[in-house]
Design an enzyme around this catalytic site. Structure first.
Site, PDB file in Angstrom:
ATOM      1  N   HIS A  16      33.526  62.163  47.214  1.00  0.00           N
ATOM      2  CA  HIS A  16      32.705  63.563  47.564  1.00  0.00           C
ATOM      3  C   HIS A  16      32.165  63.370  48.865  1.00  0.00           C
ATOM      4  O   HIS A  16      31.832  62.524  49.548  1.00  0.00           O
ATOM      5  CB  HIS A  16      32.275  63.978  46.292  1.00  0.00           C
ATOM      6  CG  HIS A  16      31.038  63.029  46.012  1.00  0.00           C
ATOM      7  ND1 HIS A  16      29.756  62.943  47.112  1.00  0.00           N
ATOM      8  CD2 HIS A  16      30.782  62.125  45.223  1.00  0.00           C
ATOM      9  CE1 HIS A  16      29.078  61.869  46.497  1.00  0.00           C
ATOM     10  NE2 HIS A  16      29.671  61.555  45.545  1.00  0.00           N
ATOM     11  N   ASP A  26      32.091  56.733  45.002  1.00  0.00           N
ATOM     12  CA  ASP A  26      31.993  55.531  46.052  1.00  0.00           C
ATOM     13  C   ASP A  26      32.539  54.284  45.185  1.00  0.00           C
ATOM     14  O   ASP A  26      33.420  53.715  45.718  1.00  0.00           O
ATOM     15  CB  ASP A  26      30.571  55.306  46.484  1.00  0.00           C
ATOM     16  CG  ASP A  26      29.568  55.396  45.443  1.00  0.00           C
ATOM     17  OD1 ASP A  26      29.712  55.675  44.464  1.00  0.00           O
ATOM     18  OD2 ASP A  26      28.277  55.108  45.963  1.00  0.00           O
TER      19      ASP A  26
END
Ligand SMILES: *[C@@H]1O[C@H](CO)[C@@H](O)[C@H](O)[C@H]1NC(C)=O
Ligand SMILES: *[C@@H]1O[C@H](CO)[C@@H](O)[C@H](O)[C@H]1NC(C)=O
Ligand SMILES: *[C@@H]1O[C@H](CO)[C@@H](O)[C@H](O)[C@H]1NC(C)=O
Length: 446
Positions: free
Chosen positions: A64, A326
């Site tokens: 994101h 991540d």
């Protein structure tokens, strides 16, 4: 914006001669994955391909965009802010002089964990620009007026990122409304293997951690040195190591929202170098090289290889977009084999300056792995990997055009590492839950 981006792409491919090099002084390269998107340094490989080769399929796996801190990190930022504001200071001077007029940067608690949407480092704008850049570069692979899925992990910031990307890709609100299909995959264990957050579906992974407590020794040293420096130049605040650690996080998160930060200016560059390394250690040992990372990433890599093996003729779709977190990008890179560029384990006692594994290079906010399927004039197909816009060859498999890896060879390497294991068995996925990742294939049949 469009012209800025396209002129940048041509710079990437131009041969140049310059005698200065200042990338190393870019603070965004030392934010430990908490700060704004920054392109990877890479190895100087061109984006251009040899004549008579084409990219005929593209798969994107993205983090994101820039976001506000999580609830727990925000509490820490608030704590250091309160401490500095409450300090009895005789004279506001030195690097911390700004504290006199300092205001806490997070507007309200509703923002926490969400994408930022203001300033040049806006997370939503970053993702929209990314979508636009993909359309410009690979738009020839999109058949006009066909519905396109955008697969997103379930958290709101990821869904918002996928949505902004899709809006950038389509360029107009009406095309977006008509043709974008935001397909949300819940971040729940009950998804089993049919997930974009494989860690959630893997019980044994959640039980193990090979995080070395030796890291603590390293941490206090660079933090207390910075506390001493600030206490002597800006007396009265009585900073300790923990305060400095919190300020080192305050800076990148404030950049994500405001585009600038007085805290970034106050801290020494050396302290950011220490900060980056401590984040590198944490992510390297707990995520990138965790004994379960390969199997967690194997779900995504197997799906990508399968899509590339089937090809766009069979699939009737050439562009595949996925959005997650991540840690999932690190599992993906592990399963792809590119983390092998870091040939030795990172030292827990001193900064390994020669390392390849750098969090800011691999997973800044908005980080993106792009895989291209390349076809040559004989019909052979290859895979090329771009991480944050830099071409990253797959170690020991570079004989294809543009240092790409033959698809069949990559499948062989991957299968031999998998060695007959499956995600479902290694992760003890219950028999009533999905054992395979299927959403790329069945998204439009539901
Ligand atoms: C590219 O393909 C064309 C037409 O098939 C051929 O004439 C040319 O020699 C090829 N160029 C290279 C560099 O392979
Ligand atoms: C921008 O973010 C703020 C804080 O999260 C939110 O209140 C606002 O609605 C957002 N605006 C848009 C256009 O997304
Ligand atoms: C790879 O993915 C395909 C398609 O979902 C699936 O049929 C196959 O079983 C998967 N292989 C492994 C090793 O998981």
């Amino acid at each position: 914006m469009v012209s800025v981006l396209s002129s940048f792409i041509s710079v990437l491919n131009a041969v140049g001669y310059w005698q200065h090099s200042n990338d190393q002084y870019n603070l965004l390269k030392h934010c430990g994955g908490m700060g704004p998107y920054v392109e990877g340094t890479g190895f100087g490989l061109s984006h251009e391909l040899p004549a008579n080769t084409t990219v005929d399929q593209v798969y994107v796996f993205s983090r994101h965009g820039e976001r506000f801190p999580t609830v727990s990190v925000a509490e820490e930022l608030r704590a250091v802010y309160n401490k500095l504001k409450a300090a009895q200071v005789e004279e506001y001077k030195g690097p911390l002089a700004f504290v006199r007029d300092w205001e806490f940067y997070i507007p309200n608690d509703d923002c926490l964990e969400m994408e930022t949407n203001t300033s040049r480092f806006s997370g939503l704008l970053d993702m929209e620009n990314f979508g636009r850049a993909v359309r410009r570069k690979y738009g020839y692979l999109y058949k006009d007026e066909t519905e396109l899925p955008f697969f997103s992990a379930g958290q709101q910031r990821v869904v918002d990122s996928a949505t902004s990307f899709a809006k950038g890709f389509f360029g107009s609100e009406s095309e977006f409304d008509r043709l974008a299909h935001i397909h949300v995959i819940p971040e729940k264990a009950k998804q089993g293997a049919n997930t974009l957050t494989s860690g959630r579906s893997c019980k044994p992974y959640n039980k193990h951690s090979n995080y070395d407590s030796g890291l603590k020794e390293f941490e206090t040293q660079y933090l207390s040195q910075e506390a001493d420096r600030l206490n002597s130049l800006s007396p009265g605040f009585d900073l300790n190591a923990q305060d400095v650690q919190r300020l080192l996080a305050y800076c990148p998160f404030e950049l994500n929202y405001r585009g600038h930060s007085e805290v970034c200016q106050a801290l020494s560059f050396d302290s950011f170098v220490g900060h980056e390394y401590s984040r590198d250690l944490e992510l390297y040992y707990t995520k990138a090289l965790h004994p379960f990372s390969f199997i967690l990433g194997s779900l995504y890599v197997n799906a990508t290889l399968t899509l590339f093996e089937q090809g766009s003729d069979q699939l009737n779709q050439s562009l595949w977009f996925s959005f997650s977190h991540d840690t999932d990008l690190l599992y993906f890179m592990n399963a792809l084999g590119i983390l092998d560029h870091q040939a030795t384990d990172l030292s827990l006692h001193h900064i390994d300056f020669a390392r390849w594994f750098r969090t800011s290079e691999l997973i800044p906010m908005g980080a993106r792995i792009v895989l291209e399927r390349i076809k040559d004039s004989t019909g052979q197909v290859y895979v090329r990997v771009l991480v944050n816009d830099a071409v990253i060859p797959i170690p020991k498999c570079t004989e294809g055009p543009g240092y790409s890896c033959p698809l069949a060879e990559l499948r062989k390497i991957f299968d031999s590492r998998l060695d007959g294991d499956t995600f479902a068995s290694k992760c003890h996925v219950k028999s009533r839950r999905p054992w395979h990742l299927s959403f790329y294939w069945d998204w439009n049949t539901k």
